[in-house]
Design an enzyme around this catalytic site. Sequence first.
Site: not given
Length: 381
Positions: A362, A127, A338-339, A130, A335
Amino acid sequence: MYPQLDEVHNLVRKTARDFVERKVEPNARRIDQGWYPRELLREMGELGLLAPHAPPEYGGPGLDFRSLVLVVEEVARSSPALATVAEVQGSMVVHNLMHYAGRELRERWLQPAVRGEKIIAFALSEPCCGSDAFSLETKAERVGGSWVINGTKLWITSGMYADAFLVAARTGSPKEKHKTVTLFLVERGKCVETNPVTVMGVRGTGTAEVKLHGCEVGDEAIVGGLNGGFKVVLDDLNNGRTCVGAIGLGIAQGAIKEAEAYARRRTAFGTAIINFQVLQHYVASIKAQIEAVRGVVYTAAYYRDKNVEFFPLYAQIAKYLGSRLAVDATRIAMQIMGGFGYSTDSKVEMLYRDAKATEIYEGANEVVLNALFKLAEKYEA
Ligand SMILES: Cc1cc2nc3c(=O)[nH]c(=O)nc-3n(C[C@H](O)[C@H](O)[C@H](O)COP(=O)(O)OP(=O)(O)OC[C@H]3O[C@@H](n4cnc5c(N)ncnc54)[C@H](O)[C@@H]3O)c2cc1C
């Protein structure tokens, strides 16, 4: 096609691709939904794909690091999560045990790790720290003839399911930073508490917080010598970063393949959308980058196999460019789609989330660039 690879490597790629098509692709979404792929790791071990660089006396096929990199690339095309777990086991854990562990540890753990029967997590991050890993706070104290380890690790891949942990702990004054860090192999037991960490991508890797409550181990559990952790971790990170480059490559290929196939099926304004030249350029540009990054990743792996001194430089470049490519390729692939690309029905949606992790784990890319800056200065042509 690639000067760094030979016929055996082509065969390794073919074996890996066949395994991925049969076993990984059908399970990729299940892994993404949280299923830890233990069975698949075991199968990879049986096929010699989990640690292809391990010699036959440890249950491996005795190939090389390039073979590992190719397997990781192929697996990442379908499941970056499985590739991540496999990469940690192969490039870090098995490598460490082979090169830095004593006879007792090697005899007990290496073969099961190579065969995927035992999973060992690599527990460095905490914690507190890193990027600044060597400020770690986990302590190993000498009590009688044993070491007693206390501390908390965070973001540990396979942490929820691992049979053992390669734990970096402080074995001297914190002021000495990297000079007083030792690696210990700690078996899962009552002293180990693991709690799940929910992550955006690479789900199913069993990411965990790992708490060590007075775990007692002997001297034989030390990997890399007392206060020798720094050297081992550096070695690991160079291997691991090359493999992250390979994961990035796999993600980019998986994403652009999906997007191109979709663009050939999907019609708009009376034509398949692939006929819009802008989409052809998107696809071509990613394919060009894939080939360029392949050159770097395979060269890094070749340098590792041949003990060439430029290996660390190429390992950083592989990690940086491979992860950038993964993020760019998945963004463009989405992209193009699309949806539908944004929906959870598309594989690209998963790869988009998985890709981001490669820029962080890493070593965050900024930290990789710090190392790269120094190495590039040293080796400038
Ligand atoms: C999915 C996942 C799996 C992981 N698996 C493991 C594992 O198995 N074992 C393990 O030990 N760890 C693991 N990690 C931890 C990972 O290695 C760390 O998250 C990473 O090193 C960054 O550390 P941090 O998260 O503490 O970020 P911090 O160190 O807090 O850094 C935050 C940001 O600050 C910037 N930064 C920090 N230092 C510098 C610097 N010197 N120069 C420039 N910018 C800087 C960077 O932008 C960085 O992203 C995993 C992480 C993730 C997300």
